[in-house]
Scaffold this active site. Structure first.
Site, short mmCIF file in Angstrom:
data_model
loop_
_atom_site.label_atom_id
_atom_site.label_comp_id
_atom_site.label_asym_id
_atom_site.label_seq_id
_atom_site.Cartn_x
_atom_site.Cartn_y
_atom_site.Cartn_z
N MET A 1 0.95 -1.15 -0.13
CA MET A 1 -0.04 0.08 -0.09
C MET A 1 0.73 1.31 -0.01
O MET A 1 0.71 2.18 -0.56
CB MET A 1 -0.91 -0.01 1.31
CG MET A 1 -1.95 -1.05 1.07
SD MET A 1 -3.42 -0.63 -0.08
CE MET A 1 -3.91 0.94 0.55
N GLU A 2 1.89 1.34 0.76
CA GLU A 2 2.75 2.38 1.02
C GLU A 2 3.66 2.87 -0.24
O GLU A 2 3.75 4.10 -0.59
CB GLU A 2 3.38 2.30 2.31
CG GLU A 2 2.75 2.30 3.54
CD GLU A 2 1.92 3.52 3.77
OE1 GLU A 2 2.40 4.50 3.21
OE2 GLU A 2 0.83 3.64 4.52
N SER A 3 4.18 1.89 -0.77
CA SER A 3 5.22 2.02 -1.70
C SER A 3 5.09 1.13 -2.87
O SER A 3 6.16 1.19 -3.86
CB SER A 3 6.73 2.12 -1.42
OG SER A 3 7.02 0.98 -1.23
N TYR B 1 -8.33 3.12 3.82
CA TYR B 1 -6.94 2.62 3.98
C TYR B 1 -7.02 1.40 4.82
O TYR B 1 -6.27 0.36 4.41
CB TYR B 1 -5.98 3.77 4.47
CG TYR B 1 -4.53 3.36 4.79
CD1 TYR B 1 -3.59 3.26 3.56
CD2 TYR B 1 -4.22 2.55 5.71
CE1 TYR B 1 -2.30 2.68 3.69
CE2 TYR B 1 -2.73 2.14 6.12
CZ TYR B 1 -2.01 2.32 5.16
OH TYR B 1 -0.71 1.66 5.15
#
Ligand code: CA
Length: 408
Positions: free
Chosen positions: A120-122, A310
């Site tokens: 999700m983050e990168s 999220y």
């Protein structure tokens, strides 16, 4: 003659403004550097960061940007919990199996959650951002939106501490426009307080070390209250006569209570998996969409990023990485998500027809949900506190009628 005068005046104003801005930035910088020195930051570290530094106007534009349209949660989930990301996540689970074994043994957070957050983050390190984060943070601390400036100053100071400790090289201080860094996009204060050196090279390096990044995420989740052996939540079936007022983050009960008093089960009939911890019912798209029971770990994931969408994406991605199917009722895809302006209008109208939302900010928080539920009950709609286009249109008609009546 007059046109020329106006052009000249504009030129002076523009150049004058620019000079004033630079001077103000210089003054701000001098004050900040002094404060940082008082906090123990060395002059050479300050020089490395601030020498020749100018504000980044693009960062201010990004901060001010208010999207006209809001993406519906089902579109967001389709994009973030995509077939491609699930496949890439499964590949990472295999590739880093031994590392994940070690991280799980130390922290007790299931590997699938760590890999889900990484994705999700990168996108597993593919998109870590290429902004000079110290420049971003200095810009925001200097002239970001007023209520947030103290936050940005604190992040900037934490960035200086990290640099001084040698965790990150100056050239590696690159990340998102808002200052998040590395594979798992930690803000500098999070990095300062929760990052760990898992590969043992003496540096907590979330940019170049996958062991450090995954272990730091696990450490942060544990520090935020991760409960071992518990899920994030699960899709549930609500009884036909369910009282929609109970689907609210402020109505918290244990899973056994929800089961015994309200006959709630998992979607396919199995008993709720949660234990004695407080849990609540989440209707991300109102009563027409799927219902979820969410457990304390859902709130832990929200410490990472506070959006409900999220946390739901991380949870569903983790489920898919564990090999589970995502079971949930269909989303009401025929509904259009309300924009920021429409949500503000809805708040104004609710207050105008007698259901005060205690302010207008375009966000559906507890006060707006409560006002909306009372209005929904009054007009014979399911009181789920979820705002739709149909509600907005009905409210517009009511407000017009009310004004006409008042005039008469
Ligand atoms: Ca390290």
């Amino acid at each position: 003659m007059r046109a020329i005068a106006i052009v000249s005046l504009l030129t002076i104003m523009l150049f004058g403004y620019s000079a004033v801005t630079d001077e103000r930035f210089t003054r701000w910088q001098a004050d900040f550097r002094q404060a940082a020195r008082a906090q123990g930051i060395r002059p050479d570290v300050l020089h490395t960061v601030f020498n020749g530094l100018l504000p980044n106007r693009k960062v201010l534009r990004l901060e001010a940007h208010q999207p006209e349209f809001t993406r519906a949660i089902w579109d967001y989930l389709e994009q973030t919990v995509s077939v491609e990301r699930i496949a890439a996540g499964r590949q990472r689970l295999l590739q880093y199996r031994k590392l994940l074994d070690a991280v799980v043994a130390e922290y007790g957070v299931p590997r699938e959650y760590l890999v889900a957050i990484w994705g999700m983050e990168s996108s597993f390190g593919e998109h870590t951002g290429d902004y000079n984060i110290m420049r971003s943070l200095a810009t925001l601390a200097y002239s970001g939106r007023e209520p947030r400036r103290a936050f940005w100053s604190e992040q900037l100071l934490a960035g200086l501490h990290i640099l001084q400790q040698g965790d990150v090289a100056p050239s590696d201080l690159r990340g998102s426009w808002a200052g998040a860094l590395g594979h798992t996009q930690f803000m500098p204060t999070t990095l300062r307080d929760y990052a760990v050196d898992f590969d043992g090279d003496g540096r907590r390096d979330l940019k170049n070390s996958i062991p450090d990044a995954l272990a730091s995420t696990a450490n942060y989740l544990v520090a935020s209250g991760w409960q071992r052996g518990q899920r994030w939540g699960e899709a549930v079936t609500l009884p036909a006569d369910f009282d929609w007022h109970l689907a609210d983050p402020q109505v918290q009960k244990t899973a056994p209570q929800w089961a015994a008093h309200y006959a709630i089960t998992q979607q396919q009939g199995a008993p709720l998996s949660g234990g004695e911890a407080a849990s609540y019912i989440l209707l991300p798209a109102g009563h027409r969409g799927p219902a979820f029971m969410v457990y304390p770990n859902f709130q832990v994931i929200r410490r990472y990023n506070n959006a409900v969408s999220y946390a739901l994406a991380v949870g569903q991605l983790a489920d898919r990485l564990r090999g589970e199917q995502v079971i949930a009722s269909p989303w009401p895809k025929d509904e259009q998500a309300l924009s920021h302006a429409e949500r503000s209008e809805l708040q104004e109208l609710l207050s105008a027809v007698g259901y005060s939302t205690a302010g207008v900010d375009g966000k559906i928080g507890p006060n707006t949900r409560s006002a909306l539920r009372r209005w929904q009950s009054a007009v014979g709609r399911p009181a789920d506190g979820y705002a739709t286009v149909e509600h907005l249109e009905l409210l517009r008609r009511q407000a017009v009628l009310k004004t006409e009546t008042e005039v008469e």
